[in-house]
Each structure stands twice: as structure tokens, then as C-alpha cells.
Design an enzyme around this catalytic site. Structure first.
Site, PDB file in Angstrom:
ATOM      1  CB  CYS A 147      -0.992  -0.010   1.157  1.00 45.32           C
ATOM      2  SG  CYS A 147      -0.285   0.143   2.811  1.00 45.32           S
ATOM      3  CG  HIS A 201      -4.732   0.170   3.715  1.00 45.15           C
ATOM      4  ND1 HIS A 201      -3.980  -0.709   2.967  1.00 45.15           N
ATOM      5  CD2 HIS A 201      -5.663   0.681   2.863  1.00 45.15           C
ATOM      6  CE1 HIS A 201      -4.446  -0.755   1.730  1.00 45.15           C
ATOM      7  NE2 HIS A 201      -5.459   0.087   1.647  1.00 45.15           N
ATOM      8  CG  HIS A 210      -6.512   0.532  -1.959  1.00 40.88           C
ATOM      9  ND1 HIS A 210      -6.793  -0.053  -0.746  1.00 40.88           N
ATOM     10  CD2 HIS A 210      -7.459   0.037  -2.817  1.00 40.88           C
ATOM     11  CE1 HIS A 210      -7.842  -0.840  -0.844  1.00 40.88           C
ATOM     12  NE2 HIS A 210      -8.267  -0.802  -2.080  1.00 40.88           N
TER      13      HIS A 210
END
Length: 345
Positions: free
Chosen positions: A259, A307, A319
Site C-alpha cells: 500500500c 493502510h 490502492h
């Protein structure tokens, strides 16, 4: 008449046989209990547990990334200090060689001057502490001695600094190994759960994943809202070009990403350097609420901020989700953890 005979002792062999039989009975009973079929988890339960394990793996991945970044930084710092020490030692040797040449010249002329003997001493600090000694030196000799003294002190400090950094590096490498094993353990546990599914259930899960990826690729209108800035637009455009690339722990592109690897790579394409990990990225720029988000802003999820993605407009983000997925669009409401805040770089 009362009998005084001792009661008959049980036969030792018979006791052993009875004990063995009893133990076998207990074992058979336990095996019978274990043989009771355990209720197999259904597809939805397995999917939920696997999703949780993947989330924990991503948490550990971001900590792994942080330790890896720290290791690389320490290695560069250690290299710089060691280079400085090597240069300083060479300079110190040159200064001592010059004094040695002076001593040789004086020796050939009939003897070494006491002041030169002082300069060649292995402990000039001791003599410099005696002010009267300086009176015996010429200004040129005193300057040479001071240079040697200063270089020795600097080298001692740099060597001590290098030693401390090497200790920190060893600690960081240990942490790195621990984090790597933690990630691998979570992924192995998730795979073990997936292996309990029937072929039909695994096929259904794979089909769901393909639909999610295909749905992402079809969202052509996403990202057309006003970007936060020119560099945010450039970063978002770069990230969009990576749709379909796989999630891989610790990867920063261009063939795969995690990420924060995707977000740091995307901004690098816009000539903007941002930190490597999601936690570090959360500390830069201007913090935003959900209503303030614009295309290209960084968006952070979960309480520990493990995240991160890029805001794509219309409540969507771009993402690299987790293991087993690819770079894609996804609703902010289906990430699996709460939205915390955004950051405008």
C-alpha cells in the site's frame, strides 16, 4: 486362633497387564473423542478469518517496511562515518610522518630536540596539559601538535559513533527478521484456512476477487474530479497506470506494490519525495477530513494507520489492498477498517 499370615500380594505381572489395559482404554476413549468430526468452517467464515489475517499481515508489513528503511538509513550513516574515519586516519598519519621527517633531520644533525620528541609522543594530550611545555615549542611545532591532538579526538568520537550505529543496526536487523516471520506466519495461517475449502468454494472466492478487480478497471469516470494540486494529479495519474499490478509485501514498483509502496512510488513520479511507510506518510502535509478530500490526496485507514491509498473522488480510493489482490479502485466504506483522515502533500 488368629492367623498372622501376610495377605497375598497381587501378582506383579497381573498388575502390569491391568495397568496397561486401563491406559489403553483411556487412550481409545480419547481417540474416540478426537475422532468426532469437527464442524468445518463455511466459506463466509473462512473468508472473514482470512481477511483478518491479511489485515494483520499488512500491519506487520508496514512495520517491516519501517525497520527496513531504518536499516538502509543506518547503513548509509555507518558508511559515511567509516569513510570519515579512514580519511582522518590518513590525515593523522600524514601529520605524524611530517614530524617523523623533522626528527630524522635533527637526528642526523646531532640529536633530536626535546620539543620534537614531545611531538612524536604517543600521548600529546598529557604534554599539552602542561602549559610550560608550550613555551618550549616554536609556533609551527605547536600548531602541528594541536592538529594531531584535534584529529585524534575527532577520530575517537567518530569511532564511538560508528560503534553505536553498528549496535543499532544489529538490533534493527533482528526486528526485521521478526517482522518478516510474523508476516509469513499470518499468510501461512490464511493459506491453511483457504485449503480447508472445497474446490467449489475456492472457485467461488476466486470469482469474487476477479469481479472486484474487473469492477475496478471499469470505473473509467473515477479521478476526473478536481485534483488537489498539479503534483497530486501527476501522482494519481501515475498510480492509475499501475491498476492490475499485484500486491507484494515490501514492494515499491514498478511491477508490484504494497500500500505505501504504491503511494510513495506515485508521488516520486511527480518529483515529490514522501516517506516510505504509511505511518510516516501520515505525518506530512495538511491533515484533512473526509469532506475536504480531493483527487490525489493520501487517505489513511485503521487506528494504527497501517493502510494508505490515494483518493479517487466519489468516495473511492485507488490502492494496493492486500495479499492476493491487485492495484485497484475501491469504496472507502469497504476497506475493512475505519477512515482516519486524509493528508494533502
Amino acid at each position: 486362633m488368629t492367623s498372622h499370615r501376610r495377605p497375598k500380594q497381587p501378582n506383579r505381572t497381573r498388575v502390569t497387564v491391568l495397568t496397561t489395559a486401563a491406559a489403553a482404554a483411556v487412550a481409545l476413549s480419547a481417540n474416540a473423542a478426537d475422532a468426532t468430526p469437527r464442524q468445518r468452517l463455511g466459506k463466509d467464515e473462512v473468508e472473514a478469518k482470512v481477511a483478518k489475517l491479511y489485515e494483520q499481515a499488512e500491519q506487520a508489513t508496514e512495520k517491516y517496511n519501517g525497520a527496513n528503511e531504518k536499516q538502509q538509513k543506518l547503513q548509509k550513516e555507518i558508511s559515511a562515518v567509516q569513510d570519515s574515519v579512514a580519511r582522518g586516519q590518513q590525515e593523522l598519519n600524514t601529520l605524524r610522518d611530517a614530524l617523523g621527517a623533522l626528527a630524522t633531520t635533527q637526528y642526523r644533525s646531532g640529536g633530536i630536540d626535546p620539543s620534537v620528541q614531545l611531538l612524536l609522543s604517543s600521548d600529546p594530550d598529557h604534554f599539552l596539559a602542561r602549559a610550560s611545555t608550550l613555551d618550549q615549542l616554536g609556533s609551527r611545532q605547536a600548531d602541528a601538535l594541536r592538529k594531531i591532538q584535534g584529529r585524534q579526538r575527532q577520530l575517537a568520537q567518530e569511532r564511538a559513533e560508528a560503534t553505536e550505529k553498528l549496535k543499532a543496526l544489529a538490533t534493527t536487523r533482528t526486528e526485521l527478521g521478526n517482522r518478516k516471520r510474523e508476516v509469513q506466519g499470518k499468510l501461512a495461517e490464511a493459506q491453511k484456512l483457504l485449503n480447508t475449502l472445497t474446490a467449489k468454494e475456492r472457485s467461488a472466492l476466486a470469482a469474487e476477487q476477479r469481479r472486484a478487480d474487473r469492477s475496478s478497471a471499469e470505473r473509467v469516470g473515477i479521478g476526473r474530479q478536481t485534483p488537489a494540486s498539479g503534483r497530486a494529479a501527476a501522482a494519481f495519474s501515475a498510480a492509475r497506470s499501475q491498476i492490475g499490478k499485484p500486491y507484494v509485501r515490501g514492494a515499491t514498483g514498478p511491477s508490484s506494490y504494497d500500500c505505501s509502496g504504491l503511494t510513495s512510488w506515485a508521488y516520486a513520479q511527480a518529483d515529490v519525495s514522501i516517506p516510505r511507510t504509511s505511518e510516516a506518510q501520515s505525518g506530512i502535509g495538511t491533515r484533512l477530513t473526509r469532506s475536504q478530500l480531493q483527487v490525489g490526496d493520501l487517505v489513511f485507514f485503521f487506528n494504527d494507520l497501517h493502510h494508505v491509498g490515494l483518493y479517487a473522488g466519489n468516495g473511492q480510493i485507488l490502492h494496493a489492498p492486500r495479499t492476493g489482490t491487485v492495484v485497484r479502485y475501491e469504496s472507502m466504506d469497504t476497506i475493512g477498517g475505519p477512515f482516519m483522515f486524509g493528508v494533502r502533500v
